[in-house]
Design a protein around this motif. Structure first.
Motif, PDB file in Angstrom:
ATOM      1  N   GLU A 161       0.817  -1.213   0.000  1.00 14.46           N
ATOM      2  CA  GLU A 161       0.000   0.000   0.000  1.00 14.46           C
ATOM      3  C   GLU A 161       0.846   1.256   0.000  1.00 14.46           C
ATOM      4  OE1 GLU A 161      -2.429  -0.553   3.436  1.00 14.46           O
ATOM      5  OE2 GLU A 161      -3.298  -2.385   2.627  1.00 14.46           O
ATOM      6  N   SER A 162       1.945   1.241   0.741  1.00 13.36           N
ATOM      7  CA  SER A 162       2.872   2.370   0.762  1.00 13.36           C
ATOM      8  C   SER A 162       4.235   1.848   1.157  1.00 13.36           C
ATOM      9  CB  SER A 162       2.396   3.461   1.727  1.00 13.36           C
ATOM     10  OG  SER A 162       2.391   2.972   3.056  1.00 13.36           O
ATOM     11  N   ALA A 163       5.262   2.576   0.733  1.00 16.33           N
ATOM     12  CA  ALA A 163       6.625   2.144   1.008  1.00 16.33           C
ATOM     13  C   ALA A 163       7.532   3.368   1.055  1.00 16.33           C
ATOM     14  CB  ALA A 163       7.100   1.177  -0.074  1.00 16.33           C
ATOM     15  N   ASP A 164       8.620   3.229   1.807  1.00 19.29           N
ATOM     16  CA  ASP A 164       9.620   4.284   1.841  1.00 19.29           C
ATOM     17  C   ASP A 164      10.975   3.694   1.460  1.00 19.29           C
ATOM     18  OD1 ASP A 164      10.547   2.982   4.124  1.00 19.29           O
ATOM     19  OD2 ASP A 164       9.842   4.514   5.516  1.00 19.29           O
ATOM     20  N   SER A 165      12.026   4.450   1.650  1.00 19.65           N
ATOM     21  CA  SER A 165      13.347   3.987   1.238  1.00 19.65           C
ATOM     22  C   SER A 165      13.783   2.732   1.990  1.00 19.65           C
ATOM     23  CB  SER A 165      14.383   5.092   1.390  1.00 19.65           C
ATOM     24  OG  SER A 165      14.446   5.529   2.731  1.00 19.65           O
ATOM     25  N   PRO A 191       4.459  -1.456  -7.114  1.00 16.23           N
ATOM     26  CA  PRO A 191       3.595  -0.280  -7.145  1.00 16.23           C
ATOM     27  C   PRO A 191       4.336   0.918  -7.749  1.00 16.23           C
ATOM     28  CG  PRO A 191       3.623  -1.265  -4.954  1.00 16.23           C
ATOM     29  CD  PRO A 191       4.683  -1.940  -5.759  1.00 16.23           C
ATOM     30  N   ALA A 192       3.580   1.809  -8.380  1.00 14.66           N
ATOM     31  CA  ALA A 192       4.167   2.967  -9.050  1.00 14.66           C
ATOM     32  C   ALA A 192       5.027   3.802  -8.103  1.00 14.66           C
ATOM     33  CB  ALA A 192       3.068   3.818  -9.674  1.00 14.66           C
ATOM     34  N   GLY A 193       4.561   4.006  -6.891  1.00 11.72           N
ATOM     35  CA  GLY A 193       5.319   4.824  -5.942  1.00 11.72           C
ATOM     36  C   GLY A 193       6.661   4.217  -5.599  1.00 11.72           C
ATOM     37  N   LEU A 194       6.702   2.914  -5.445  1.00 11.97           N
ATOM     38  CA  LEU A 194       7.956   2.228  -5.129  1.00 11.97           C
ATOM     39  C   LEU A 194       8.881   2.231  -6.348  1.00 11.97           C
ATOM     40  CD1 LEU A 194       9.541   0.772  -2.947  1.00 11.97           C
ATOM     41  CD2 LEU A 194       8.405  -1.345  -3.607  1.00 11.97           C
ATOM     42  N   ALA A 195       8.309   2.075  -7.529  1.00 15.14           N
ATOM     43  CA  ALA A 195       9.114   2.133  -8.755  1.00 15.14           C
ATOM     44  C   ALA A 195       9.704   3.528  -8.932  1.00 15.14           C
ATOM     45  CB  ALA A 195       8.266   1.751  -9.961  1.00 15.14           C
ATOM     46  N   THR A 196       8.933   4.556  -8.620  1.00 17.29           N
ATOM     47  CA  THR A 196       9.432   5.933  -8.700  1.00 17.29           C
ATOM     48  C   THR A 196      10.575   6.142  -7.712  1.00 17.29           C
ATOM     49  OG1 THR A 196       7.290   6.768  -9.426  1.00 17.29           O
ATOM     50  CG2 THR A 196       8.801   8.365  -8.433  1.00 17.29           C
ATOM     51  N   LEU A 197      10.403   5.629  -6.515  1.00 18.91           N
ATOM     52  CA  LEU A 197      11.451   5.733  -5.500  1.00 18.91           C
ATOM     53  C   LEU A 197      12.712   5.000  -5.961  1.00 18.91           C
ATOM     54  CD1 LEU A 197      11.909   6.969  -2.717  1.00 18.91           C
ATOM     55  CD2 LEU A 197      11.057   4.848  -1.720  1.00 18.91           C
ATOM     56  N   ALA A 198      12.560   3.827  -6.547  1.00 19.04           N
ATOM     57  CA  ALA A 198      13.706   3.088  -7.080  1.00 19.04           C
ATOM     58  C   ALA A 198      14.407   3.908  -8.157  1.00 19.04           C
ATOM     59  CB  ALA A 198      13.266   1.737  -7.632  1.00 19.04           C
ATOM     60  N   GLY A 199      13.625   4.618  -8.966  1.00 21.83           N
ATOM     61  CA  GLY A 199      14.196   5.482 -10.000  1.00 21.83           C
ATOM     62  C   GLY A 199      14.993   6.632  -9.420  1.00 21.83           C
ATOM     63  N   LEU A 200      14.502   7.212  -8.341  1.00 25.04           N
ATOM     64  CA  LEU A 200      15.210   8.322  -7.696  1.00 25.04           C
ATOM     65  C   LEU A 200      16.576   7.889  -7.186  1.00 25.04           C
ATOM     66  CD1 LEU A 200      12.327   9.993  -5.654  1.00 25.04           C
ATOM     67  CD2 LEU A 200      13.493  10.907  -7.674  1.00 25.04           C
ATOM     68  N   TYR A 201      16.677   6.639  -6.759  1.00 23.58           N
ATOM     69  CA  TYR A 201      17.940   6.107  -6.253  1.00 23.58           C
ATOM     70  C   TYR A 201      18.725   5.349  -7.326  1.00 23.58           C
ATOM     71  CZ  TYR A 201      16.501   7.321  -1.534  1.00 23.58           C
ATOM     72  OH  TYR A 201      16.117   8.006  -0.410  1.00 23.58           O
ATOM     73  N   ASP A 202      18.248   5.399  -8.581  1.00 20.10           N
ATOM     74  CA  ASP A 202      18.894   4.747  -9.708  1.00 20.10           C
ATOM     75  C   ASP A 202      19.029   3.236  -9.483  1.00 20.10           C
ATOM     76  OD1 ASP A 202      19.962   4.772 -12.271  1.00 20.10           O
ATOM     77  OD2 ASP A 202      22.020   5.069 -11.558  1.00 20.10           O
ATOM     78  N   LEU A 203      17.952   2.622  -9.001  1.00 23.07           N
ATOM     79  CA  LEU A 203      17.953   1.197  -8.686  1.00 23.07           C
ATOM     80  C   LEU A 203      17.027   0.382  -9.595  1.00 23.07           C
ATOM     81  CD1 LEU A 203      17.862   1.428  -4.785  1.00 23.07           C
ATOM     82  CD2 LEU A 203      19.823   0.857  -6.238  1.00 23.07           C
ATOM     83  N   GLU A 204      16.520   1.006 -10.664  1.00 22.27           N
ATOM     84  CA  GLU A 204      15.581   0.280 -11.512  1.00 22.27           C
ATOM     85  C   GLU A 204      16.169  -1.007 -12.060  1.00 22.27           C
ATOM     86  OE1 GLU A 204      16.567   3.469 -12.278  1.00 22.27           O
ATOM     87  OE2 GLU A 204      14.870   4.624 -12.991  1.00 22.27           O
ATOM     88  N   ALA A 205      17.424  -0.975 -12.484  1.00 20.76           N
ATOM     89  CA  ALA A 205      18.040  -2.164 -13.073  1.00 20.76           C
ATOM     90  C   ALA A 205      18.074  -3.328 -12.075  1.00 20.76           C
ATOM     91  CB  ALA A 205      19.454  -1.837 -13.553  1.00 20.76           C
ATOM     92  N   LEU A 206      18.245  -3.026 -10.813  1.00 16.95           N
ATOM     93  CA  LEU A 206      18.301  -4.075  -9.792  1.00 16.95           C
ATOM     94  C   LEU A 206      16.928  -4.526  -9.329  1.00 16.95           C
ATOM     95  CD1 LEU A 206      21.176  -2.785  -7.484  1.00 16.95           C
ATOM     96  CD2 LEU A 206      21.199  -4.810  -8.937  1.00 16.95           C
ATOM     97  N   LEU A 207      16.003  -3.600  -9.241  1.00 20.78           N
ATOM     98  CA  LEU A 207      14.719  -3.918  -8.620  1.00 20.78           C
ATOM     99  C   LEU A 207      13.559  -4.086  -9.592  1.00 20.78           C
ATOM    100  CD1 LEU A 207      14.903  -1.646  -5.467  1.00 20.78           C
ATOM    101  CD2 LEU A 207      15.388  -4.071  -5.657  1.00 20.78           C
ATOM    102  N   CYS A 208      13.595  -3.457 -10.714  1.00 22.07           N
ATOM    103  CA  CYS A 208      12.439  -3.494 -11.594  1.00 22.07           C
ATOM    104  C   CYS A 208      12.574  -4.501 -12.727  1.00 22.07           C
ATOM    105  CB  CYS A 208      12.169  -2.110 -12.172  1.00 22.07           C
ATOM    106  SG  CYS A 208      11.731  -0.915 -10.879  1.00 22.07           S
ATOM    107  N   ALA A 209      13.731  -5.122 -12.861  1.00 21.53           N
ATOM    108  CA  ALA A 209      13.908  -6.133 -13.908  1.00 21.53           C
ATOM    109  C   ALA A 209      13.038  -7.347 -13.603  1.00 21.53           C
ATOM    110  CB  ALA A 209      15.375  -6.548 -13.975  1.00 21.53           C
ATOM    111  N   GLY A 210      12.489  -7.936 -14.619  1.00 18.51           N
ATOM    112  CA  GLY A 210      11.706  -9.151 -14.457  1.00 18.51           C
ATOM    113  C   GLY A 210      10.243  -8.905 -14.224  1.00 18.51           C
TER     114      GLY A 210
END
Length: 95
Positions: free
Chosen positions: A45-49, A75-94
């Protein structure tokens, strides 16, 4: 909340933040180290760093054991947060 839904599958749900991550870190790392794991995040439902740190820790545990950790339903909010920390390649793959 962490729920093992089937062999090789689990889900996280609810609020994933600094307060909840302390109780989730060890069980999630153990689950990720047991074998390949598909982790469904659609119930978050919600997530932080702290949630990002939790997922990175699980990914490290899986990799150390020679297993894959695949995330789905981020969730979009967590994906956005991952983007802010430049972690998409690690967390959003798959997804």
């Amino acid at each position: 909340m962490l729920n093992a839904t089937a062999p090789g599958a689990a889900s996280l749900s609810g609020r994933i933040d600094m307060a909840s991550c302390a109780g989730l870190a060890r069980p999630l790392a153990q689950l990720a180290a047991q074998g390949p794991l598909r982790l469904d995040l659609s119930g978050v439902e919600s997530a932080d760093s702290a949630a990002l740190a939790l997922l990175l820790s699980a990914r490290r545990a899986a990799a150390a054991a020679g297993h894959a950790l695949t995330l789905s339903g981020m969730p979009a909010g967590l994906a956005t947060l991952a983007g802010l920390y430049d972690l998409e390649a690690l967390l959003c793959a798959g997804e």
